[in-house]
Motif scaffolding. Structure first.
Motif, PDB file in Angstrom:
ATOM      1  N   GLY A 107     -30.051 -21.491  15.396  1.00 32.98           N
ATOM      2  CA  GLY A 107     -30.789 -22.673  15.775  1.00 32.98           C
ATOM      3  C   GLY A 107     -31.244 -22.399  17.242  1.00 32.98           C
ATOM      4  N   LYS A 108     -31.772 -22.087  18.062  1.00 30.99           N
ATOM      5  CA  LYS A 108     -31.457 -22.410  19.393  1.00 30.99           C
ATOM      6  C   LYS A 108     -33.593 -21.645  19.377  1.00 30.99           C
ATOM      7  CE  LYS A 108     -27.502 -20.873  21.272  1.00 30.99           C
ATOM      8  NZ  LYS A 108     -25.971 -20.083  22.437  1.00 30.99           N
ATOM      9  N   ASP A 148     -41.780 -28.357  16.269  1.00 34.21           N
ATOM     10  CA  ASP A 148     -42.253 -28.699  17.253  1.00 34.21           C
ATOM     11  C   ASP A 148     -40.853 -27.743  17.913  1.00 34.21           C
ATOM     12  OD1 ASP A 148     -43.999 -30.248  17.396  1.00 34.21           O
ATOM     13  OD2 ASP A 148     -43.044 -31.882  17.075  1.00 34.21           O
ATOM     14  N   PHE A 149     -40.464 -27.052  17.417  1.00 35.03           N
ATOM     15  CA  PHE A 149     -39.131 -25.597  18.579  1.00 35.03           C
ATOM     16  C   PHE A 149     -38.207 -25.984  18.607  1.00 35.03           C
ATOM     17  CE2 PHE A 149     -43.491 -23.890  19.524  1.00 35.03           C
ATOM     18  CZ  PHE A 149     -43.577 -22.534  19.241  1.00 35.03           C
ATOM     19  N   GLU A 150     -37.841 -27.463  17.363  1.00 31.58           N
ATOM     20  CA  GLU A 150     -36.313 -27.628  17.854  1.00 31.58           C
ATOM     21  C   GLU A 150     -35.975 -27.470  16.148  1.00 31.58           C
ATOM     22  OE1 GLU A 150     -34.742 -29.112  19.314  1.00 31.58           O
ATOM     23  OE2 GLU A 150     -35.690 -28.953  20.622  1.00 31.58           O
ATOM     24  N   ALA A 151     -34.965 -26.930  15.924  1.00 29.16           N
ATOM     25  CA  ALA A 151     -34.261 -26.469  14.267  1.00 29.16           C
ATOM     26  C   ALA A 151     -33.742 -28.211  13.541  1.00 29.16           C
ATOM     27  CB  ALA A 151     -32.938 -25.881  14.248  1.00 29.16           C
ATOM     28  N   PRO A 152     -34.198 -27.855  12.148  1.00 26.65           N
ATOM     29  CA  PRO A 152     -33.554 -28.954  11.604  1.00 26.65           C
ATOM     30  C   PRO A 152     -32.317 -29.234  11.402  1.00 26.65           C
ATOM     31  CG  PRO A 152     -35.383 -27.431  10.346  1.00 26.65           C
ATOM     32  CD  PRO A 152     -35.437 -26.728  11.426  1.00 26.65           C
ATOM     33  N   SER A 153     -31.830 -30.151  11.201  1.00 27.06           N
ATOM     34  CA  SER A 153     -30.664 -30.855  10.908  1.00 27.06           C
ATOM     35  C   SER A 153     -29.879 -30.278  10.383  1.00 27.06           C
ATOM     36  CB  SER A 153     -30.411 -32.205  11.089  1.00 27.06           C
ATOM     37  OG  SER A 153     -31.036 -32.955   9.688  1.00 27.06           O
ATOM     38  N   ASN A 154     -30.976 -29.449   8.975  1.00 35.39           N
ATOM     39  CA  ASN A 154     -29.522 -28.802   7.665  1.00 35.39           C
ATOM     40  C   ASN A 154     -29.738 -27.481   7.889  1.00 35.39           C
ATOM     41  OD1 ASN A 154     -32.002 -28.432   7.314  1.00 35.39           O
ATOM     42  ND2 ASN A 154     -32.108 -29.524   5.260  1.00 35.39           N
ATOM     43  N   TRP A 155     -30.205 -26.911   8.866  1.00 37.80           N
ATOM     44  CA  TRP A 155     -30.292 -25.626   9.418  1.00 37.80           C
ATOM     45  C   TRP A 155     -29.381 -24.651   9.303  1.00 37.80           C
ATOM     46  CZ3 TRP A 155     -33.931 -21.867  10.121  1.00 37.80           C
ATOM     47  CH2 TRP A 155     -34.255 -20.820  10.194  1.00 37.80           C
ATOM     48  N   LYS A 156     -29.113 -23.883   8.150  1.00 35.70           N
ATOM     49  CA  LYS A 156     -28.166 -22.922   8.164  1.00 35.70           C
ATOM     50  C   LYS A 156     -28.812 -21.120   8.314  1.00 35.70           C
ATOM     51  CE  LYS A 156     -27.400 -25.537   4.134  1.00 35.70           C
ATOM     52  NZ  LYS A 156     -27.482 -25.537   1.902  1.00 35.70           N
TER      53      LYS A 156
END
Length: 552
Positions: free
Chosen positions: A503-504, A536-544
């Motif tokens: 997620g980074k 936008d190079f930000e992992a979604p909040s539900n990223w698994k």
């Protein structure tokens, strides 16, 4: 027999045999005795043997006088009795009407009738002719035919021996021809069928040309066997074996068999466009590609299975009960090697290059060259016949086969030549693993289980034909055809993927950009950058730590 003859009849004295001039010349007894003596001496060799000291050719008269003298010593002209051995005489018996004048009938009993050792002559004196036993009307003389019978026996023995030899030689020649022309070819055919029933994929040796019908049948049978092997492949081996080794009707619709294997799918990109442009020549086009792919697979422990237009299914069978969690020999390395080799040979093929230079293809797809996508996965499958009694295909049914097909389809999304599942990657040897790189972690359509995806960066091929693309067996294949990416590049990219999964994404973007700066055409890096850029190079909040592939 012993001496014999005479009986109660009375003859004349021995001196009456000379018929001297002082006696009546019409003395019938004297003349009969002289005649009898001549007949017996002429026919009985015993007397000739007693006079062997006189040369018959030089002194014929003296020799004959000697014969008479010997006879006179043994014969009683008064009683017509012979004092010698009647069983040694050529003339064994003489009877004039009812009078035995030389030996007796007993001397004839030792003569066999088969083979004929006896010459029996009867003479009838007027009246009705009766048998030889009629003493009143017949005279009889019996000669020994033993020398002739013995000669005839020798002739018969020689004749029988010759016939036996002739029959044996004829039988041997017939058997030799029958063995060479019929029995041996039929035995070879039976052995071929029996061998195919035990091992349907056994190699079938070519037959030398022959002019006989059995040679033609043998060659045809071998061709049928090869066609069966080609048509059914490894997946149909059990179908061939069970039907060749069983009696009764043909039954290809047998139950399937569970097995484990590495499955590989290969696809020709832009095939529809090539088909529309090449028309009839598209068969030559796709078969040229199939020959390259199939040979690469066959020579690396695998087996071609199914051809579906532009796609090909291959399988590398694993031992029964094999643990697919880790390396099993070199079979996974061989599967990857075959696809790398196929990529290189497709690029080097002069025949394919000429076909893709077709004006219609170049008009529709400027600069087009044949490119392919390959997917590799491993798992269980059901092997057997699919279809009906009208048409069957021997293949595999399993979600693992479908997974290989989806990986092959995914090569287009990631812009790579080869896409491997995590399960397959784990079966590779440590050295070959170091040459591959992880490019993403996803779930495919129809599956909720995430898996990491790996690729091998196939190097560009600079050969102008297949002859220039030499595979040196003395040098390690992976040394000859190292991946396009260097080891440091793969290490850096692995860091970028791990950061992406953790997620980074911002940190991952920096490394990915460095990789693209070194190799702008890196498809997986571009795809990874596009995925992160979409958020936008930000992992979604539900990223698994994985994403879903929306395309099949």
């Amino acid at each position: 027999g012993g001496g014999g003859g005479g009986g109660d009849q009375t003859g004349c004295s021995a001196v009456r045999t000379d018929c001297a001039p002082d006696r009546p010349t019409n003395d019938s007894t004297c003349h009969f005795n002289m005649y009898l003596r001549n007949v017996i001496v002429d026919h009985n060799a015993e007397f000739a043997g007693l006079c062997g000291h006189i040369d018959e050719e030089v002194y014929p008269d003296e020799h004959r006088v000697c014969l008479f003298e010997q006879f006179d010593r043994m014969y009683d002209f008064g009683t017509y009795r012979f004092r010698g051995d009647c069983g040694n005489q050529t003339m064994r018996y003489l009877r004039i009407l009812n009078a035995d004048v030389f030996c007796s009938e007993n001397a004839t009993y030792s003569l066999r009738t088969s083979p004929t050792e006896k010459v029996d002559i009867c003479h009838h004196h007027g009246g009705e002719q009766g048998g030889c036993d009629d003493l009143t009307t017949t005279s009889r003389v019996v000669f020994s035919n033993i020398p002739y019978a013995q000669g005839q026996a020798v002739v018969n023995i020689v004749q029988v021996t010759f016939i036996i030899a002739l029959l044996w030689i004829s039988s041997y020649l017939f058997q030799k021809d029958a063995d060479r022309l019929v029995i041996r070819p039929l035995s070879k055919m039976a052995k071929l069928v029996q061998g195919l029933s035990h091992n349907p994929l056994a190699r079938i040796e070519e037959s030398e040309g022959g002019e006989y019908e059995t040679d033609f049948v043998e060659r045809a049978l071998k061709k049928f066997g090869k066609l069966l092997q080609i048509a059914f492949g490894e997946a149909g081996s059990e179908i061939i074996g069970k039907n060749l080794g069983a009696d009764g009707d043909l039954n290809p619709m047998i139950a399937g068999r569970k097995m484990s294997a590495i499955f590989g799918f290969a696809i020709v990109r832009n095939f529809t466009d090539c088909t529309e442009c090449l028309q009839e020549d598209v068969m030559v086009f796709v078969n040229t590609i199939a020959d390259i792919v199939h040979r690469a697979v066959k020579e690396n422990e695998g087996a071609p299975n199914k051809n579906i237009g532009e796609a090909f299914l291959m399988a590398w069978r694993l031992p029964d009960g094999a643990d697919i969690g880790g390396p099993i020999g070199t079979i996974a390395d061989s599967a990857l090697k075959s696809f790398v080799r196929a990529c290189l040979e497709v690029q080097a093929s002069e025949d394919l290059r000429k076909m893709t230079e077709h004006p219609k293809i170049q008009e529709r797809l400027p600069g087009y060259r044949v490119t392919m996508g390959f997917g590799l996965h491993v798992g269980w499958a059901i092997e057997g016949a699919i279809g009906s009694m009208l048409k069957i295909d021997a293949s595999y049914l399993s979600p693992n086969v479908n997974m290989a097909a989806r990986l092959e389809s995914g090569t287009h999304q990631f812009h790579v030549d080869i896409l491997m599942s995590e399960t397959f990657y784990n079966m590779l040897s440590r050295d070959v693993k170091s040459l591959c790189r992880r490019i993403d972690r996803v779930t495919v359509k129809g599956s909720v289980q995430p898996m990491s995806l790996y690729t091998y960066d196939v190097p560009p091929c600079h050969a102008n034909n297949l002859m220039e693309l030499e595979f040196d067996d003395s040098v390690d294949f992976w040394e000859q055809f190292k991946p396009r990416t260097r080891e440091g590049y793969r290490v850096e990219y692995a860091k970028a993927v791990q950061l992406y999964l953790d997620g980074k994404w911002g940190e991952s973007r920096e490394i990915v950009n460095k990789c693209l700066a070194e190799w702008p055409e890196d498809g997986p890096a571009s795809v990874l950058l596009d995925v992160m850029q979409g958020h936008d190079f930000e992992a979604p909040s539900n990223w698994k730590g994985f994403r879903e592939l929306t395309n099949k």
